[in-house]
Design a protein around this motif. Structure first.
Motif, mmCIF file in Angstrom:
data_model
loop_
_atom_site.group_PDB
_atom_site.id
_atom_site.type_symbol
_atom_site.label_atom_id
_atom_site.label_comp_id
_atom_site.label_asym_id
_atom_site.label_seq_id
_atom_site.Cartn_x
_atom_site.Cartn_y
_atom_site.Cartn_z
ATOM 1 N N THR A 179 0.867 -1.172 0.000
ATOM 2 C CA THR A 179 0.000 0.000 0.000
ATOM 3 C C THR A 179 0.906 1.224 0.000
ATOM 4 N N GLU A 219 -2.842 3.844 -3.058
ATOM 5 C CA GLU A 219 -2.866 2.839 -4.119
ATOM 6 C C GLU A 219 -2.297 1.526 -3.587
ATOM 7 N N GLU A 266 -0.994 -2.608 -4.521
ATOM 8 C CA GLU A 266 -0.434 -3.466 -5.564
ATOM 9 C C GLU A 266 -0.113 -4.818 -4.943
#
Length: 64
Positions: free
Chosen positions: A8, A13, A15
């Protein structure tokens, strides 16, 4: 069955890495390397006068 790393970023965002690790300890070690690399990259960019997102990279180990 294995373990993956979910990062994070400071901007919220997320991933999930493609690599699957056999043990949770292997995933944690790789995640800590990733966090260190992120922090090092941020420091280098700041030293060069480039803007970079404030905050730190967080991680979570997820079981696949």
């Amino acid at each position: 069955m294995g373990f993956k790393i979910k990062y994070t970023y400071p901007d919220g965002e997320t991933e999930i890495e493609d690599e699957v690790y056999d043990t949770e300890q292997q995933a944690e070690s790789a995640a800590e390397d990733g966090v260190l690399g992120f922090a090092t990259g941020a420091d280098i960019l700041e030293d060069m006068g480039e803007d970079f997102m404030d905050g730190s990279l967080e991680y979570e180990i997820v079981e696949e």
